[in-house]
Design a protein around this motif. Sequence first.
Motif, PDB file in Angstrom:
ATOM      1  N   GLN A  61       0.850  -1.189   0.000  1.00 41.01           N
ATOM      2  CA  GLN A  61       0.000   0.000   0.000  1.00 41.01           C
ATOM      3  C   GLN A  61       0.890   1.245   0.000  1.00 41.01           C
ATOM      4  OE1 GLN A  61      -4.061  -0.381   1.961  1.00 41.01           O
ATOM      5  NE2 GLN A  61      -2.737  -1.220   3.543  1.00 41.01           N
ATOM      6  N   ASP A  62       0.497   2.256  -0.783  1.00 38.73           N
ATOM      7  CA  ASP A  62       1.193   3.532  -0.741  1.00 38.73           C
ATOM      8  C   ASP A  62       0.184   4.661  -0.598  1.00 38.73           C
ATOM      9  OD1 ASP A  62       0.275   3.249  -3.340  1.00 38.73           O
ATOM     10  OD2 ASP A  62       2.229   3.395  -4.280  1.00 38.73           O
ATOM     11  N   PHE A  63       0.658   5.858  -0.228  1.00 35.60           N
ATOM     12  CA  PHE A  63      -0.261   6.944   0.083  1.00 35.60           C
ATOM     13  C   PHE A  63       0.229   8.272  -0.478  1.00 35.60           C
ATOM     14  CE2 PHE A  63       2.835   7.582   3.438  1.00 35.60           C
ATOM     15  CZ  PHE A  63       2.806   8.940   3.702  1.00 35.60           C
ATOM     16  N   ILE A  64      -0.730   9.195  -0.614  1.00 33.20           N
ATOM     17  CA  ILE A  64      -0.448  10.569  -0.988  1.00 33.20           C
ATOM     18  C   ILE A  64      -1.204  11.501  -0.055  1.00 33.20           C
ATOM     19  CG2 ILE A  64      -0.034  10.117  -3.447  1.00 33.20           C
ATOM     20  CD1 ILE A  64      -2.966  11.171  -3.914  1.00 33.20           C
ATOM     21  N   THR A  65      -0.754  12.753   0.027  1.00 32.04           N
ATOM     22  CA  THR A  65      -1.540  13.835   0.619  1.00 32.04           C
ATOM     23  C   THR A  65      -2.243  14.531  -0.536  1.00 32.04           C
ATOM     24  OG1 THR A  65       0.007  14.107   2.435  1.00 32.04           O
ATOM     25  CG2 THR A  65      -1.487  15.947   1.981  1.00 32.04           C
ATOM     26  N   PHE A 104       0.045  14.673 -11.246  1.00 32.29           N
ATOM     27  CA  PHE A 104       0.185  14.773  -9.796  1.00 32.29           C
ATOM     28  C   PHE A 104       1.553  14.280  -9.340  1.00 32.29           C
ATOM     29  CE2 PHE A 104      -0.201  13.462  -5.410  1.00 32.29           C
ATOM     30  CZ  PHE A 104      -1.116  14.327  -4.832  1.00 32.29           C
ATOM     31  N   GLY A 105       2.016  13.164  -9.908  1.00 33.16           N
ATOM     32  CA  GLY A 105       3.284  12.535  -9.524  1.00 33.16           C
ATOM     33  C   GLY A 105       3.302  11.090  -9.980  1.00 33.16           C
ATOM     34  N   ASP A 106       4.018  10.239  -9.267  1.00 31.20           N
ATOM     35  CA  ASP A 106       4.142   8.822  -9.626  1.00 31.20           C
ATOM     36  C   ASP A 106       3.885   7.945  -8.411  1.00 31.20           C
ATOM     37  OD1 ASP A 106       5.012   9.067 -12.413  1.00 31.20           O
ATOM     38  OD2 ASP A 106       6.840   9.922 -11.565  1.00 31.20           O
ATOM     39  N   LEU A 107       3.376   6.743  -8.670  1.00 29.16           N
ATOM     40  CA  LEU A 107       3.192   5.751  -7.626  1.00 29.16           C
ATOM     41  C   LEU A 107       4.536   5.254  -7.104  1.00 29.16           C
ATOM     42  CD1 LEU A 107       0.339   3.570  -9.154  1.00 29.16           C
ATOM     43  CD2 LEU A 107       0.174   4.930  -7.069  1.00 29.16           C
ATOM     44  N   ALA A 108       4.531   4.799  -5.838  1.00 29.11           N
ATOM     45  CA  ALA A 108       5.715   4.137  -5.302  1.00 29.11           C
ATOM     46  C   ALA A 108       5.917   2.792  -5.990  1.00 29.11           C
ATOM     47  CB  ALA A 108       5.580   3.953  -3.795  1.00 29.11           C
ATOM     48  N   LEU A 109       4.812   2.147  -6.353  1.00 27.86           N
ATOM     49  CA  LEU A 109       4.846   0.893  -7.103  1.00 27.86           C
ATOM     50  C   LEU A 109       3.796   0.974  -8.203  1.00 27.86           C
ATOM     51  CD1 LEU A 109       5.814  -2.094  -7.433  1.00 27.86           C
ATOM     52  CD2 LEU A 109       3.914  -2.729  -5.932  1.00 27.86           C
ATOM     53  N   LEU A 138       0.944  18.141  -4.460  1.00 28.60           N
ATOM     54  CA  LEU A 138       1.442  17.321  -5.557  1.00 28.60           C
ATOM     55  C   LEU A 138       2.702  16.593  -5.113  1.00 28.60           C
ATOM     56  CD1 LEU A 138       1.077  19.838  -8.531  1.00 28.60           C
ATOM     57  CD2 LEU A 138      -0.614  18.222  -7.628  1.00 28.60           C
ATOM     58  N   GLY A 139       2.989  15.458  -5.756  1.00 28.55           N
ATOM     59  CA  GLY A 139       4.202  14.720  -5.426  1.00 28.55           C
ATOM     60  C   GLY A 139       4.013  13.228  -5.612  1.00 28.55           C
ATOM     61  N   ASN A 140       5.081  12.479  -5.454  1.00 29.52           N
ATOM     62  CA  ASN A 140       5.044  11.031  -5.608  1.00 29.52           C
ATOM     63  C   ASN A 140       4.440  10.354  -4.380  1.00 29.52           C
ATOM     64  OD1 ASN A 140       6.353  11.368  -8.070  1.00 29.52           O
ATOM     65  ND2 ASN A 140       8.379  11.005  -7.201  1.00 29.52           N
ATOM     66  N   ALA A 141       3.833   9.191  -4.597  1.00 33.44           N
ATOM     67  CA  ALA A 141       3.292   8.402  -3.497  1.00 33.44           C
ATOM     68  C   ALA A 141       4.418   7.845  -2.637  1.00 33.44           C
ATOM     69  CB  ALA A 141       2.434   7.267  -4.049  1.00 33.44           C
TER      70      ALA A 141
END
Length: 312
Positions: free
Chosen positions: A35-39, A289-294, A43-46
């Motif tokens: 599982q990964d998360f964002i605020t 927005f950015g990129d997923l961690a996975l 903007l930014g990567n997970a």
Amino acid sequence: LEFYNGVDWRQFTVSGASGRGIWGGGATPTYQTMQDFITISSLGNAQYFGELTVARGFLRAVASSVRGVTGGGEGSPARTDTMEYFTIQSSGQASDFGNLTAARGMLGSTSSSTRGVWGGGEENSPTGNVNKIEYIEISTIGNAVDFGDLTVTRKQPHSGLVNSPTRGTFAGGASIDSVIDVINIATKGNSTKFGDLSEARKGLAGCSNSTRGVFICGEAKAGPVTNTLDYITIASDGNASDFGDAASSRYVINGGVSNGTRGVWSGGATALNLIEYINFSTLGDSMDFGDLALGRRGASGCSNSHGGLGGY
């Protein structure tokens, strides 16, 4: 309840809710527990959140302002009835919640601030698409119970939370379908027809604030994968209208996450790492927005500030 900040109208938020979105599981193409998360407001990567206990994809999640719960999914070697929960504000491992009424994947989900609902999907025994709807009380631990039936038997209805504090919707599907169903989340019963998508498709995703729901991409009936964005006003039945275009045409997108002003989607076949967002109050194309961690497809998505939470 809304206020004007001198630039635009904003909705008040539930006290303590951070606007955190979480994606869990998915396929890369191997099934995942991550599982990964964002605020959502920035903007930014997970970033890494934790792990599910069961590796699976094409699961769906529901959430309150405190807790997220994942349900079902396609695993190895078969579909699962697993439900797991986690505290959204604190990173960590998921824990067992209970079980769906049957093992099934490619289902849809919606929720209020207290109740989570799953609808449609494909089951193991007997193998096939279903029209069943079932629910849980998010603050308690236990098995899902029967809610009612969808108007259409289908798998791959929209993956994500499109709901107001009182109404929830399920849209599209692998039939390939344009039908949007609506339920009153607080009262058990069968869904009724809300209207139709602007384009019949499967593998789409959706999210909402308390008034507007937006659906993204999917695979259209004629075969092409689309970059369609269309929207509904949740309080009034009717057909979806054009919102804009997504950054990339894709399907089996990860479930959407949202706060009172912004909707965010990630991943999907052909764009596994992409995260993009829209502002609910203005029509237009999605933005990076950015990129997923996975990078992956078919992951669940939920947040502690989606459209069904009281006050949003």
